[in-house]
Design a protein around this motif. Structure first.
Motif, PDB file in Angstrom:
ATOM      1  N   ASN A 327       0.822  -1.210   0.000  1.00 26.33           N
ATOM      2  CA  ASN A 327       0.000   0.000   0.000  1.00 26.33           C
ATOM      3  C   ASN A 327       0.855   1.259   0.000  1.00 26.33           C
ATOM      4  O   ASN A 327       0.415   2.325  -0.438  1.00 26.33           O
ATOM      5  N   ASN A 332       2.218  -2.038  -9.512  1.00 24.39           N
ATOM      6  CA  ASN A 332       1.478  -2.157 -10.749  1.00 24.39           C
ATOM      7  C   ASN A 332       0.308  -3.110 -10.498  1.00 24.39           C
ATOM      8  O   ASN A 332       0.507  -4.268 -10.138  1.00 24.39           O
ATOM      9  N   THR A 333      -0.904  -2.637 -10.687  1.00 23.76           N
ATOM     10  CA  THR A 333      -2.084  -3.451 -10.397  1.00 23.76           C
ATOM     11  C   THR A 333      -2.104  -4.736 -11.214  1.00 23.76           C
ATOM     12  O   THR A 333      -2.492  -5.800 -10.716  1.00 23.76           O
ATOM     13  N   VAL A 336      -0.018  -7.375  -9.493  1.00 27.04           N
ATOM     14  CA  VAL A 336      -0.683  -7.995  -8.345  1.00 27.04           C
ATOM     15  C   VAL A 336      -1.721  -9.009  -8.806  1.00 27.04           C
ATOM     16  O   VAL A 336      -1.819 -10.125  -8.273  1.00 27.04           O
ATOM     17  N   LEU A 337      -2.522  -8.653  -9.821  1.00 22.87           N
ATOM     18  CA  LEU A 337      -3.551  -9.561 -10.318  1.00 22.87           C
ATOM     19  C   LEU A 337      -2.937 -10.823 -10.921  1.00 22.87           C
ATOM     20  O   LEU A 337      -3.459 -11.938 -10.744  1.00 22.87           O
TER      21      LEU A 337
END
Length: 504
Positions: A327, A332-333, A336-337
């Motif tokens: 956080n 980079n989203t 994470v996905l």
């Protein structure tokens, strides 16, 4: 006897004398203690607080700097010195630090030290914001491009303005990059960074044109050249030389002009406390990444083997700390996905017979997600390839373990149901014609012969189960096999014992 009025008068005189004595005692104590308190306060005012920034500028740096500034204000120190060596860091944190410096009631000096250190990217902005900018010989600053200080964009920095065009007057969203046009977001970030650093340069009276070049062209300067071009104020060999050269300089603190008196200041080093060190550790991208993966795998093992507790507790704690660290970091989203998808595929491999297809896809997703998890363009916040390789190898080992367990389970003989009964050995208890009773796996079963052409089986003879029809087993003799001892109801001489249901 004295009258009541006389007694009251004497009591009043005693109270007056006591009040006078107390006042005299307080005055004496004041004369003795106040000079000492004044000297202590004056001694603290003759201090210079030194803070060290020796890594990437992140949340831990901001916390450490705020604690140091609060302590300097509490001690009423005369000067705050930031001794820095940084490759840069996060734009949001850098701006918070600069706002704190600009609002400081105490003069702040930035000293790039020791020799070989640098104030790159976000460090250049912080140096420009400080009241005094100094460097040690053999140090450098610059390379403050928008990519380095921001979170987006990519590619090379934009080219310098064309001849005849004034710096900072490119069209909004325009600029050359590989012969084409810059993306609007990149151009906005560039122009914003240029305006920001020029405002800091104007505030401190430093070279604004070179500051713009540092942003647009990623220009860098060594210490001596920086002094010649009025980018910095001082080149000092060490702290003693720095204090001597700062003495008598005039700086603007808020709206007040102050003359620095640093000749006899006492240097007070303030190392980071345990909380700041912990925050710095978990916001290291490698540590945060490992905490995240240990947490995920700990929960996986707990779900696969409920009741062990230790993997679940350790995994839960690591996952919470890792998510807190993420956080605070520029993540980079998509990374994470991809990580979560990879872990989900590995878990699915444990329950679905895909012969490793899901597991291989999960490992690929984990590897790719790890590589793009952190925005690599931010200095100091990249993931080490060795860590990614180690975690990918661990995931591969986990997949091999799942495949091994699945293959062993596939080859293991069944222990329940019809598959467990087939090929199981037993012994004849009673037989007449093509039917009888056998003892198999600790139980007595009705049985019939399979493919014996009416040939009777003998009590005590070993048989093998070939099938089951309802509650009746189909058996065949085992050639050369001896009868099992204690196999059930049989006569002492090998004869038959009457069945329990009273059949002949």
């Amino acid at each position: 006897m004295p009258s009541t009025g006389a007694r009251a008068a004497r009591a009043g005189l005693r109270l007056v004398w006591l009040a006078m004595l107390r006042a005299m005692a307080a005055a004496v104590l004041g004369l003795v203690l106040l000079p000492g308190m004044a000297l202590a306060q004056q001694d603290r005012a003759r201090e210079a607080i030194v803070l060290d920034i020796n890594d990437a500028i992140g949340p831990a740096t901001l916390e450490y700097l705020e604690q140091g500034m609060e302590e300097a204000e509490r001690r009423r120190a005369s000067l705050l010195i930031l001794r820095i060596d940084t490759p840069g860091g996060l734009d949001t944190v850098m701006r918070q630090i600069i706002r704190r410096i600009l609002a400081s009631p105490i003069p702040v000096a930035c000293y790039v030290s020791p020799s070989g250190a640098r104030a790159a990217s976000a460090g250049t902005f912080i140096l420009y914001a400080c009241h005094v900018a100094a460097m040690a010989p053999g140090t450098n600053l610059g390379a403050a491009t928008p990519v380095a200080i921001g979170g987006g964009g990519g590619g090379a920095p934009p080219a310098s303005p064309s001849p005849g065009e004034k710096p900072g007057q490119e069209g909004e969203g325009k600029g050359t990059q590989g012969g084409g046009m810059l993306e609007p977001e990149r151009a906005k970030a560039t122009n914003d960074a240029v305006a920001y650093i020029r405002s800091l340069a104007d505030l401190r009276g430093r070279n604004a044109d070179w500051a713009e070049r540092a942003v647009r062209e990623a220009a860098s300067l060594p210490a001596r050249v920086a002094l010649e071009q009025k980018v910095i104020d001082i080149v000092a060999r060490d702290m003693a030389d720095l204090m001597a050269q700062m003495n008598g300089q005039e700086v603007l603190v808020g709206q007040t002009r102050l003359t620095l008196a640093t000749q006899d200041l006492r240097l007070v080093e303030m190392p980071p406390d345990w909380r700041t060190q912990f925050l710095a550790a978990i916001t290291n991208p490698n540590i945060a990444y490992l905490l995240l993966m240990v947490g995920l795998y700990g929960l996986i093992f707990e779900f696969l083997s409920p009741g062990t507790f230790a993997p679940g507790v350790i995994g839960g704690l690591c996952l919470l700390v890792g998510l807190f660290a993420l956080n605070l970091l520029p993540i980079n989203t998509a990374g994470v996905l991809l990580l979560l998808a990879g872990v989900a595929l590995l878990v699915a491999e444990a329950f679905a017979a895909s012969f490793g297809i899901l597991g291989v896809g999960g490992i690929a997703a984990i590897a790719i997600g790890s590589l793009i998890l952190f925005r690599g363009e931010v200095p100091g916040f990249t993931l080490a390839p060795g860590i990614v390789l180690a975690v990918t190898a661990m995931s591969g080992a986990f997949l091999l373990l799942i495949l091994k367990v699945g293959w062993q389970a596939h080859r293991r003989r069944a222990t329940t149901g019809d598959p467990a009964l087939r090929s199981m050995a037993g012994v004849v208890l009673y037989w007449e014609g093509d039917r009888g009773e056998v003892h198999v796996h600790g139980e007595n079963w009705q049985a019939r012969a399979a493919g014996l052409s009416g040939r009777a089986l003998m009590p005590g003879q070993a048989v093998r189960v070939t099938g089951r029809d309802g509650l009746i087993l189909t058996v065949e003799p085992v050639n050369g096999a001896a009868p099992e001892a204690g196999g059930g109801r049989r006569s002492g001489m090998g004869g038959t014992a009457p069945p329990s249901d009273g059949r002949p």
